[in-house]
Design an enzyme around this catalytic site. Structure first.
Site, PDB file in Angstrom:
ATOM      1  N   PRO A  43      85.860  49.610  11.320  1.00  0.00           N
ATOM      2  CA  PRO A  43      86.784  49.503  12.508  1.00  0.00           C
ATOM      3  C   PRO A  43      86.561  49.135  14.005  1.00  0.00           C
ATOM      4  O   PRO A  43      87.388  48.113  14.614  1.00  0.00           O
ATOM      5  CB  PRO A  43      87.511  50.972  12.551  1.00  0.00           C
ATOM      6  CG  PRO A  43      86.969  51.818  11.512  1.00  0.00           C
ATOM      7  CD  PRO A  43      85.702  51.021  10.990  1.00  0.00           C
ATOM      8  N   PRO A 226      36.936  44.570  25.221  1.00  0.00           N
ATOM      9  CA  PRO A 226      35.887  45.583  25.926  1.00  0.00           C
ATOM     10  C   PRO A 226      35.088  46.488  24.984  1.00  0.00           C
ATOM     11  O   PRO A 226      34.038  47.015  25.093  1.00  0.00           O
ATOM     12  CB  PRO A 226      36.703  46.515  26.860  1.00  0.00           C
ATOM     13  CG  PRO A 226      38.025  46.697  25.951  1.00  0.00           C
ATOM     14  CD  PRO A 226      38.102  44.996  25.467  1.00  0.00           C
ATOM     15  N   ASP A 249      26.456  38.694  20.393  1.00  0.00           N
ATOM     16  CA  ASP A 249      25.249  39.444  21.480  1.00  0.00           C
ATOM     17  C   ASP A 249      25.435  41.015  21.407  1.00  0.00           C
ATOM     18  O   ASP A 249      26.471  41.306  20.810  1.00  0.00           O
ATOM     19  CB  ASP A 249      25.415  39.028  22.907  1.00  0.00           C
ATOM     20  CG  ASP A 249      26.649  39.134  23.536  1.00  0.00           C
ATOM     21  OD1 ASP A 249      27.355  40.279  23.477  1.00  0.00           O
ATOM     22  OD2 ASP A 249      27.202  38.121  24.116  1.00  0.00           O
ATOM     23  N   LYS A 271      21.714  38.079  23.863  1.00  0.00           N
ATOM     24  CA  LYS A 271      21.734  37.915  25.602  1.00  0.00           C
ATOM     25  C   LYS A 271      22.246  39.262  25.944  1.00  0.00           C
ATOM     26  O   LYS A 271      23.095  39.896  25.725  1.00  0.00           O
ATOM     27  CB  LYS A 271      22.721  36.898  25.787  1.00  0.00           C
ATOM     28  CG  LYS A 271      22.381  35.459  25.368  1.00  0.00           C
ATOM     29  CD  LYS A 271      23.600  34.504  25.561  1.00  0.00           C
ATOM     30  CE  LYS A 271      24.140  34.461  26.887  1.00  0.00           C
ATOM     31  NZ  LYS A 271      23.271  33.943  27.939  1.00  0.00           N
ATOM     32  N   GLY A 303      34.800  41.018  26.014  1.00  0.00           N
ATOM     33  CA  GLY A 303      35.768  40.872  27.129  1.00  0.00           C
ATOM     34  C   GLY A 303      36.600  39.671  26.552  1.00  0.00           C
ATOM     35  O   GLY A 303      36.916  39.260  25.429  1.00  0.00           O
ATOM     36  N   ASP A 304      36.629  38.807  27.769  1.00  0.00           N
ATOM     37  CA  ASP A 304      37.304  37.681  27.672  1.00  0.00           C
ATOM     38  C   ASP A 304      36.278  36.456  27.835  1.00  0.00           C
ATOM     39  O   ASP A 304      35.503  36.736  28.952  1.00  0.00           O
ATOM     40  CB  ASP A 304      38.474  37.434  28.470  1.00  0.00           C
ATOM     41  CG  ASP A 304      39.136  35.982  28.678  1.00  0.00           C
ATOM     42  OD1 ASP A 304      40.272  36.370  28.378  1.00  0.00           O
ATOM     43  OD2 ASP A 304      38.404  35.093  28.992  1.00  0.00           O
ATOM     44  N   VAL A 307      35.793  34.883  31.349  1.00  0.00           N
ATOM     45  CA  VAL A 307      35.236  35.638  32.483  1.00  0.00           C
ATOM     46  C   VAL A 307      34.014  36.024  32.708  1.00  0.00           C
ATOM     47  O   VAL A 307      33.441  36.760  31.857  1.00  0.00           O
ATOM     48  CB  VAL A 307      36.257  37.022  32.681  1.00  0.00           C
ATOM     49  CG1 VAL A 307      35.868  37.894  33.893  1.00  0.00           C
ATOM     50  CG2 VAL A 307      37.710  36.689  32.722  1.00  0.00           C
ATOM     51  N   THR A 332      39.880  41.288  29.153  1.00  0.00           N
ATOM     52  CA  THR A 332      38.600  41.624  30.098  1.00  0.00           C
ATOM     53  C   THR A 332      38.355  43.079  30.412  1.00  0.00           C
ATOM     54  O   THR A 332      39.317  43.899  30.488  1.00  0.00           O
ATOM     55  CB  THR A 332      38.594  40.557  31.339  1.00  0.00           C
ATOM     56  OG1 THR A 332      37.428  40.595  31.773  1.00  0.00           O
ATOM     57  CG2 THR A 332      39.647  41.153  32.047  1.00  0.00           C
ATOM     58  N   ALA A 333      36.901  43.591  30.693  1.00  0.00           N
ATOM     59  CA  ALA A 333      36.767  44.773  30.974  1.00  0.00           C
ATOM     60  C   ALA A 333      37.531  45.481  32.187  1.00  0.00           C
ATOM     61  O   ALA A 333      37.719  46.647  32.140  1.00  0.00           O
ATOM     62  CB  ALA A 333      35.047  44.882  31.206  1.00  0.00           C
ATOM     63  N   MET A 384      28.666  43.289  36.081  1.00  0.00           N
ATOM     64  CA  MET A 384      27.344  43.179  36.177  1.00  0.00           C
ATOM     65  C   MET A 384      26.646  43.726  37.736  1.00  0.00           C
ATOM     66  O   MET A 384      26.034  42.841  38.272  1.00  0.00           O
ATOM     67  CB  MET A 384      26.813  41.728  35.770  1.00  0.00           C
ATOM     68  CG  MET A 384      27.169  41.428  34.451  1.00  0.00           C
ATOM     69  SD  MET A 384      26.804  39.720  33.961  1.00  0.00           S
ATOM     70  CE  MET A 384      28.451  38.959  34.813  1.00  0.00           C
TER      71      MET A 384
END
Length: 473
Positions: A43, A226, A249, A271, A303-304, A307, A332-333, A384
């Protein structure tokens, strides 16, 4: 099996949906993926369904009659009223129309599966109503593994079949289509180079279905995020499952590598800060060498990749060698650290600027001026920087940031070993030493406008006005 899985043609056919509320809307959303003519019987219709009618994708019928179900492909009933649902079910059955009644399995001739849609490729998953949570989990895994653009390649193949029949000998067609869907055309298509893939396929058709013996490889720089594997993007998972060889790595978690296909070669490049057992130049050479063999290479970075990942050098090496290269972004972190703290990195009236910086630079510039863009209204995320924490604290204090300002120290973000440590600018170096943090960590420092003196604000903004004028000049 108690139910036989099959696909029902919907072209030039009607599908009846009885109901005008949310239950009916849920079924309509599903059926709108098809080309069926929808007939909505109620309806009144709620706003979403009214919009479907106004768009021309459905008809609205006020009264329920047996004739509505004649020659319909199927019917879905979901009025929210058990009595009305039962009556509608009886009318559909009298017309011998396959019917589904929402939340009443005993009245269902048909059930709706979980669907992975890569039209015209469609995967339907069902459990005969016994384990819907499991079917959703399987759907999620398939969504991750099947490229979003795969349907486009299937559609293209349908358009090209007449040409293949004309130019490719019958005995070579199976190998030709295997090459299209498993070889370089598919790999080229899913990385977004559709025109290049189309050209490859059409050239092969005109040559009678040549073998892909001279195909070139490709390189994908993939962000692993991450640490937690469920933070990878769908595209990242796709590239891992397509890869012939993966260079990774120590920061890439082992669970992430489990997403790769089992027969992919894995190469640890080792690395890490202060001990590059694999120099960047060697990594560049290796990924290019493997791609030249016609292999699909993944350079997996935590991460990315864009970056602080030295992606630019690897992209330049690939392009110099004439090898297709793509970059797949990752979480990214800094963003993961903010999420782990349930904290926004920007906030109106507190921080309208986000700066990503690193406390450790190159051999030529081992101690970059990482705090030069920090100032009132800014959140700074430092990568870092564990070994440089004392120097960074002094730089901030010299710039006018109060020594008591809060700092979040985030290590192993998103991993089971994650640790977050509250500190101040003055104590962040000693707190990391106390907790034994010597590797990778993110330092998050927010400098609210409210903590800045008028003198600091004036100096900071005047300095950056000069920088902007200099850049503009």
């Amino acid at each position: 099996m108690k139910s036989f899985p099959m696909f029902v043609r919907t072209t030039d056919r009607r599908v009846v949906i009885v109901g005008g509320g949310e239950q009916a809307a849920q079924k309509a959303r599903l059926l709108l993926k098809t080309d069926a003519t929808l007939v909505l019987v109620a309806p009144e219709l709620e706003a979403e369904l009214s919009g479907v009618v106004q768009s021309g994708r459905a008809q609205h019928v006020l009264a329920l009659t047996p004739e509505l179900f004649d020659d319909a492909a199927m019917a879905f009933i979901g009025t929210g009223c058990p009595c009305v649902d039962a009556c509608a079910h009886a009318l559909a059955k009298s017309a011998r129309c396959p019917v589904n009644v929402v939340d009443q399995p005993e009245l269902c001739d048909i059930t709706t599966p979980a669907i992975v849609d890569r039209d015209p490729i469609v995967v339907a998953i069902g459990s005969e109503g016994t384990a819907p949570v499991l079917t959703r989990e399987i759907k999620t895994k398939l969504e991750r593994s099947l490229p979003q653009t795969l349907g486009g390649l299937a559609s293209l193949s349908g358009l090209l079949r007449p040409s293949v029949s004309k130019h490719v000998p019958h005995e070579r067609r199976r190998a030709f289509w295997a090459w299209v869907f498993k070889g370089s055309p598919r790999a080229t298509w899913v990385r977004g180079a559709e025109r290049e893939a189309v050209k490859k396929i059409k050239d092969a058709i005109m040559q009678g279905g040549v073998n892909d013996t001279t195909q070139s490889g490709q390189i994908a720089l993939v962000g692993a995020g991450p640490g937690a594997r469920d933070l990878l993007t769908l595209r990242a998972v796709e590239r891992l499952q397509e890869a012939d060889v993966i260079f990774y790595d120590r920061l890439v978690d082992a669970e992430v590598l489990e997403l790769a296909r089992r027969d992919a070669e894995r190469v640890f490049v080792g690395k890490h800060v202060g001990a590059h057992s694999w120099p960047q130049e060697r990594i560049n050479q290796m990924i290019v060498a493997e791609a030249r063999k016609g292999r699909r290479v993944v350079r997996l970075k935590s991460g990315d990749p864009g970056v602080f990942g030295r992606a630019g050098e690897e992209i330049e090496a690939a392009r110099a060698a004439g090898i297709p290269v793509e970059m797949v972004p990752g979480v990214t972190a800094a963003c993961a650290a903010g999420a782990s703290l349930t904290r926004s990195l920007t906030e109106r009236g507190v921080a309208n600027t986000l700066v990503l910086a690193t406390g450790t630079g190159s051999i030529d510039d081992p101690t970059p001026d990482s705090t030069r863009l920090s100032g009132p209204g800014t959140t700074t995320a430092l990568y870092m920087s564990v070994r440089q924490a004392g120097r960074l604290a002094k730089d901030w204090i010299d710039q006018g940031l109060p020594a008591s300002s809060h700092v979040d120290i985030c290590a192993d973000v998103s991993k089971p070993s994650q640790i977050t440590i509250p500190a101040t600018v003055e104590t962040m170096a000693s707190r990391m030493a106390e907790e034994g943090i010597t590797g990778c960590a993110i330092l998050l420092v927010t400098w609210p406008e409210a903590l800045a003196s008028e003198k600091t604000k004036t100096v900071f903004h005047s300095l950056h006005s000069v920088d902007e004028i200099g850049l503009a000049g």
